[in-house]
Design a protein around this motif. Structure first.
Motif, short mmCIF file in Angstrom:
data_model
loop_
_atom_site.label_atom_id
_atom_site.label_comp_id
_atom_site.label_asym_id
_atom_site.label_seq_id
_atom_site.Cartn_x
_atom_site.Cartn_y
_atom_site.Cartn_z
N MET A 85 37.33 -47.78 4.55
CA MET A 85 36.33 -48.34 5.43
C MET A 85 35.01 -47.60 5.22
O MET A 85 34.70 -46.66 5.92
N SER A 86 34.31 -48.01 4.25
CA SER A 86 33.06 -47.37 3.87
C SER A 86 31.88 -48.07 4.53
O SER A 86 31.73 -49.27 4.42
N ARG A 87 31.05 -47.26 5.20
CA ARG A 87 29.81 -47.81 5.76
C ARG A 87 28.67 -47.28 4.93
O ARG A 87 28.62 -46.11 4.59
N LYS A 88 27.75 -48.13 4.62
CA LYS A 88 26.61 -47.72 3.80
C LYS A 88 25.39 -47.54 4.68
O LYS A 88 25.16 -48.30 5.62
N VAL A 89 24.65 -46.52 4.36
CA VAL A 89 23.37 -46.28 5.03
C VAL A 89 22.29 -46.73 4.05
O VAL A 89 22.24 -46.25 2.91
N PRO A 90 21.42 -47.62 4.47
CA PRO A 90 20.40 -48.11 3.54
C PRO A 90 19.46 -46.98 3.11
O PRO A 90 19.16 -46.06 3.87
N PHE A 91 19.02 -47.05 1.87
CA PHE A 91 18.10 -46.05 1.33
C PHE A 91 16.84 -45.95 2.18
O PHE A 91 16.24 -44.88 2.30
N GLU A 92 16.45 -47.03 2.81
CA GLU A 92 15.27 -47.02 3.68
C GLU A 92 15.43 -46.02 4.82
O GLU A 92 14.47 -45.41 5.27
N ALA A 93 16.67 -45.84 5.29
CA ALA A 93 16.92 -44.85 6.35
C ALA A 93 16.65 -43.44 5.83
O ALA A 93 16.09 -42.59 6.54
N THR A 94 17.03 -43.19 4.59
CA THR A 94 16.76 -41.88 3.98
C THR A 94 15.26 -41.63 3.90
O THR A 94 14.77 -40.54 4.20
N LEU A 95 14.52 -42.66 3.50
CA LEU A 95 13.06 -42.53 3.42
C LEU A 95 12.45 -42.32 4.80
O LEU A 95 11.50 -41.53 4.96
N GLU A 96 12.99 -43.02 5.79
CA GLU A 96 12.50 -42.87 7.16
C GLU A 96 12.68 -41.42 7.64
O GLU A 96 11.76 -40.82 8.20
N VAL A 97 13.86 -40.87 7.42
CA VAL A 97 14.12 -39.48 7.83
C VAL A 97 13.20 -38.54 7.06
O VAL A 97 12.56 -37.66 7.64
N ARG A 98 13.11 -38.75 5.75
CA ARG A 98 12.25 -37.89 4.92
C ARG A 98 10.81 -37.88 5.42
O ARG A 98 10.15 -36.84 5.45
N ASP A 99 10.32 -39.04 5.82
CA ASP A 99 8.90 -39.17 6.17
C ASP A 99 8.59 -38.87 7.63
O ASP A 99 7.44 -38.58 7.95
N THR A 100 9.58 -38.93 8.52
CA THR A 100 9.25 -38.81 9.95
C THR A 100 10.00 -37.73 10.71
O THR A 100 9.60 -37.39 11.82
N CYS A 101 11.04 -37.16 10.15
CA CYS A 101 11.87 -36.21 10.89
C CYS A 101 11.11 -34.91 11.19
O CYS A 101 10.76 -34.15 10.27
N LEU A 102 10.86 -34.67 12.46
CA LEU A 102 10.15 -33.45 12.87
C LEU A 102 10.93 -32.20 12.47
O LEU A 102 10.34 -31.22 11.99
N CYS A 103 12.22 -32.22 12.65
CA CYS A 103 13.04 -31.07 12.32
C CYS A 103 12.93 -30.74 10.83
O CYS A 103 12.73 -29.58 10.45
N LEU A 104 13.04 -31.75 9.99
CA LEU A 104 12.92 -31.55 8.55
C LEU A 104 11.56 -30.97 8.19
O LEU A 104 11.46 -30.01 7.41
N HIS A 105 10.49 -31.52 8.76
CA HIS A 105 9.15 -31.05 8.43
C HIS A 105 8.91 -29.62 8.91
O HIS A 105 8.30 -28.81 8.20
N VAL A 106 9.41 -29.28 10.09
CA VAL A 106 9.26 -27.91 10.59
C VAL A 106 10.08 -26.95 9.74
O VAL A 106 9.60 -25.86 9.39
N GLN A 107 11.30 -27.33 9.36
CA GLN A 107 12.12 -26.48 8.50
C GLN A 107 11.47 -26.24 7.15
O GLN A 107 11.45 -25.11 6.64
N ARG A 108 10.95 -27.30 6.55
CA ARG A 108 10.29 -27.15 5.25
C ARG A 108 9.07 -26.24 5.37
O ARG A 108 8.84 -25.37 4.52
N ALA A 109 8.27 -26.45 6.42
CA ALA A 109 7.09 -25.61 6.62
C ALA A 109 7.50 -24.17 6.87
O ALA A 109 6.88 -23.24 6.34
N ALA A 110 8.56 -23.97 7.65
CA ALA A 110 9.02 -22.61 7.94
C ALA A 110 9.47 -21.90 6.66
O ALA A 110 9.14 -20.72 6.45
N ARG A 111 10.19 -22.61 5.82
CA ARG A 111 10.62 -21.99 4.56
C ARG A 111 9.43 -21.66 3.66
O ARG A 111 9.39 -20.59 3.03
N ALA A 112 8.46 -22.55 3.60
CA ALA A 112 7.27 -22.30 2.76
C ALA A 112 6.48 -21.11 3.31
O ALA A 112 6.02 -20.26 2.54
N LEU A 113 6.31 -21.07 4.64
CA LEU A 113 5.60 -19.93 5.24
C LEU A 113 6.37 -18.64 5.01
O LEU A 113 5.77 -17.60 4.70
N ALA A 114 7.68 -18.68 5.17
CA ALA A 114 8.50 -17.49 4.97
C ALA A 114 8.33 -16.95 3.54
O ALA A 114 8.15 -15.75 3.35
#
Length: 146
Positions: A1-30
């Motif tokens: 029973m495989s459910r697929k997540v559309p690639f558009e969801a991946t792009l949405e998370v990549r472009d809008t996820c606050l947690c992801l953006h803060v983590q990336r910025a924190a790693r770059a600052l570190a």
């Protein structure tokens, strides 16, 4: 029973996820601060910990953990190399032997004093690059998330 997540969801998370953006910025600052503080033998985390201990009275482990938003176990682990290197002293609290008091040693104070100008220079360069956002606006927005 495989459910697929559309690639558009991946792009949405990549472009809008606050947690992801803060983590990336924190790693770059570190990385940036780790590189800048390397000449004095500190990482950005060690600098923050030494700075948290720079106070008129010894700090308790709990107070430092709350300030740095870390659990006590993580603070204890982070203190070990600083204590080993003679930068921090950890003593039992005479009024409550279960509690530990943390202080900077003379060597710790000297190291912190050498690191602060490096931090100031690096910090100023980073703030200067925050255009058109203001550094205070960014800080306020990030603090509102806590």
């Amino acid at each position: 029973m495989s459910r697929k997540v559309p690639f558009e969801a991946t792009l949405e998370v990549r472009d809008t996820c606050l947690c992801l953006h803060v983590q990336r910025a924190a790693r770059a600052l570190a990385r940036r601060f780790d590189e800048a503080l390397r000449p004095v033998g500190l990482t950005h985390g060690q600098f923050s910990l030494l700075n948290a201990l720079n106070r008129p009275q010894p700090a308790t482990l709990g107070a430092v953990a709350r300030l740095l938003v870390m659990d006590r176990t993580t603070v204890t682990a982070a203190l070990k190399p600083l204590e080993r290197d003679g930068l921090v002293s950890i003593q039992a609290d005479p009024s409550d032997r279960r509690s530990r008091l943390l202080t900077l040693t003379g060597k710790g104070l000297e190291t912190l004093a050498s690191a602060v100008p490096i931090w100031r220079e690096t910090h100023a360069a980073l703030e200067a690059g925050l255009v058109p956002s203001s550094p205070d606006g960014l800080r306020a927005a990030l603090l509102a998330l806590c």
